[in-house]
Design a protein around this motif. Structure first.
Motif, mmCIF file in Angstrom:
data_model
loop_
_atom_site.group_PDB
_atom_site.id
_atom_site.type_symbol
_atom_site.label_atom_id
_atom_site.label_comp_id
_atom_site.label_asym_id
_atom_site.label_seq_id
_atom_site.Cartn_x
_atom_site.Cartn_y
_atom_site.Cartn_z
ATOM 1 N N SER A 351 0.838 -1.183 0.000
ATOM 2 C CA SER A 351 0.000 0.000 0.000
ATOM 3 C C SER A 351 0.872 1.232 0.000
ATOM 4 O O SER A 351 2.092 1.156 0.208
ATOM 5 N N GLU A 352 0.218 2.349 -0.242
ATOM 6 C CA GLU A 352 0.940 3.600 -0.254
ATOM 7 C C GLU A 352 0.869 4.204 1.137
ATOM 8 O O GLU A 352 -0.161 4.084 1.803
ATOM 9 N N LEU A 353 1.917 4.848 1.553
ATOM 10 C CA LEU A 353 1.869 5.511 2.846
ATOM 11 C C LEU A 353 0.870 6.657 2.767
ATOM 12 O O LEU A 353 0.850 7.383 1.781
ATOM 13 N N GLU A 368 -3.597 -0.085 10.225
ATOM 14 C CA GLU A 368 -4.455 0.366 9.131
ATOM 15 C C GLU A 368 -4.091 -0.286 7.809
ATOM 16 O O GLU A 368 -4.941 -0.461 6.941
ATOM 17 N N SER A 369 -2.838 -0.656 7.656
ATOM 18 C CA SER A 369 -2.430 -1.292 6.411
ATOM 19 C C SER A 369 -2.894 -2.743 6.359
ATOM 20 O O SER A 369 -2.792 -3.392 5.333
ATOM 21 N N HIS A 427 4.843 -6.498 4.315
ATOM 22 C CA HIS A 427 4.044 -5.496 3.637
ATOM 23 C C HIS A 427 4.996 -4.515 2.972
ATOM 24 O O HIS A 427 5.996 -4.121 3.550
ATOM 25 N N PHE A 429 5.455 -0.895 1.626
ATOM 26 C CA PHE A 429 4.914 0.465 1.598
ATOM 27 C C PHE A 429 5.636 1.252 0.517
ATOM 28 O O PHE A 429 6.851 1.111 0.340
#
Length: 432
Positions: A351-353, A368-369, A427, A429
């Motif tokens: 995911s994107e920060l 949240e990720s 994960h 980021f």
RNA sequence: GGUGGGGUUCCCGAGUGGUCAAAGGGAUCAGACUGUAAAUCUGACGGUUCGCCUUCGAAGGUUCAAAUCCUUCCCCCACCA
């Protein structure tokens, strides 16, 4: 391959739970190509690994020269199968089910061969022959062949009938009749004479056999496959993070591969029999070799490879193994920029920060990720130095310094942060 | 319809005015040991930016203080009709 071998093959794999008229069935299969069907009801937009056993069984029948029909339950999916279900099911809208039927059709089609001459597979939808049946003819032509007395005796609906506080609607009770009608109809249309299914389908299958005999005066056969049981008693195909789906959009090839690689030793040889096309000799050899060898058995790796290849193809397997290599064996330094881009595409959670990441503590950022269910888990991991960002261990003191941790100069190739929580969760980021 | 027993955190289940975010077990997560196993041991286990915030079927009430007492309502179970 000799016709005789099919039942032997299924037999040593432990894939035969029950069958009707065993001797006659053997003779029947030996006579030549038979048409065999298995139904898949659309209860979601994808099948999950629970459907893999019957799906592969159809493929095995085809391998031995029989003609498989994969029936997608466009109509039965609208009703809901009550077999061994404790509660009445919520009805899904026609539109939704229609959508699911489409997805399932494509999915099911990957497993069987549609271009191999006489025994090419067929995909059918039972909505085709049920949608225009009117109530009166259904009741007169089909319903008349069923005895309520027999139906309520079936084990599959007994708990719903006997149990206080639970009931069964007429709608679900009728499910058995609909499925039985499918068998009779497939028999008429395609000369289908065999139905296979999970062991919970026994009641529905025998219902279809009776109906076909009564309506078409044909002897047909049924066979059920065992329910996949794990040695620790937990439900097969579910992990804490959810169901393992066959659709790579719902369960990435990587997650899929990881699921199999984490198979318990006590189950792995059984699963090799159920889920792969390896021969008895090969599987026995693997088991023997693992017994001799010290340390980690090789079986899980073989199982994961075989099943991932079967479901996601050569490319999907490569993708899954690429991530596995990078996450569990390789070092970050080995990864090029392109590799990192690829990892996200291959199914590594990424995911994107968020824009305001610097103000957020690591606990909320990682929770949240989706890496952890709650911040508390991240906190616990931080306390044990079990969180790594780009290979660097973080501790509780770092919780509030997200800005620094994810600063531009710490990033790989200016934008990537590979975060590891515990041994198994990774994960990726990215920072814009 | 009558009588009795219940609804507690993800699940099971203890708790009958403050010491209750609530015993114990299971599940889960992390650590050690390992093999990205199993078993075992350790820690966490409502949320949290550690200031606080939100829970004990629902809504009201009594009290400085309620999961616990009162009122009404909803749901479940057992027996009787």
């Amino acid at each position: 391959m000799a016709e005789q071998d099919l039942l032997q093959d299924l037999g040593w794999r432990g894939m035969i739970q029950q069958m009707t008229a065993e001797e006659d069935f053997k003779v029947h299969l030996a006579k030549g190509m038979q048409v065999v069907y298995c139904g898949f009801d659309p209860t979601a937009d994808s099948l999950h690994i629970g459907s893999l056993v019957p799906l592969l069984a159809l493929k095995r029948f085809q391998q031995y020269g029989h003609k498989p029909i994969a029936l997608v339950g466009g109509s039965t999916g609208l009703i809901g199968d009550p077999s061994f279900k404790a509660n009445e099911r919520q009805l899904n809208s026609e539109q939704v089910v229609g959508q699911w039927v489409k997805s399932l059709k494509t999915q099911v089609s990957q497993f069987i061969d549609f271009d191999c001459g006489e025994n090419s597979a067929i995909v059918a939808n039972n909505l085709d022959w049920t949608k225009n049946v009117d109530v009166l003819s259904f009741l007169r032509d089909v319903g008349k062949h069923f005895s309520i007395n027999q139906m309520i005796q079936k084990e599959s609906v007994k708990q719903r009938i006997d149990r206080d506080g639970e009931g069964i609607s007429f709608t679900e009770f009728t499910y058995m009749i609909l499925q039985s009608y499918d068998f009779a109809e497939l028999n008429k249309r395609f000369n289908c004479t065999v139905q296979i299914g999970g062991s919970d389908q026994w009641g529905n299958i025998t219902g279809g056999i009776d109906l076909t005999r009564r309506m078409n005066r044909q002897q047909v056969f049924g066979m059920t496959l065992p329910l996949v049981i794990k040695s620790d008693g937990t439900k097969f195909g579910k992990t804490e993070s959810g169901t393992i789906w066959l659709d790579p959009k719902k369960t990435s090839q990587y997650a899929f591969y990881q699921f199999w690689i984490n198979t318990a030793d006590a189950d792995v040889y059984k699963f090799l029999r159920y889920f792969t096309f390896l021969s008895e000799q090969e599987i026995v050899a693997i088991e023997e070799a693992d017994k001799q060898a010290q340390g980690r058995p090789s079986a899980q790796g073989i199982l994961a490879k075989e099943v991932t290849k079967l479901v996601h193809g050569e490319e999907g397997l490569e993708a899954a193994m690429r991530i596995t290599q990078a996450m569990f064996q390789g070092t970050l330094a080995d990864l090029g920029e392109g590799d990192l881009e690829q990892l996200a595409q291959d199914g590594l959670p990424a995911s994107e920060l968020p824009a305001d990441f610097a103000e957020k503590p690591l606990t909320s950022l990682l929770a949240e990720s989706g890496m952890a269910k709650v911040g508390r888990e991240v906190k616990d991991a931080l306390g044990r130095n079990a969180v790594w960002v780009n290979g660097e261990a973080k501790s509780s003191e770092d919780n509030m310094s997200s800005g620094e941790i994810f600063s531009r100069d710490k990033a790989l190739y200016d934008k990537f942060f590979l975060v590891k929580l515990g041994k198994k969760k990774n994960h990726l980021f990215t920072r814009r």
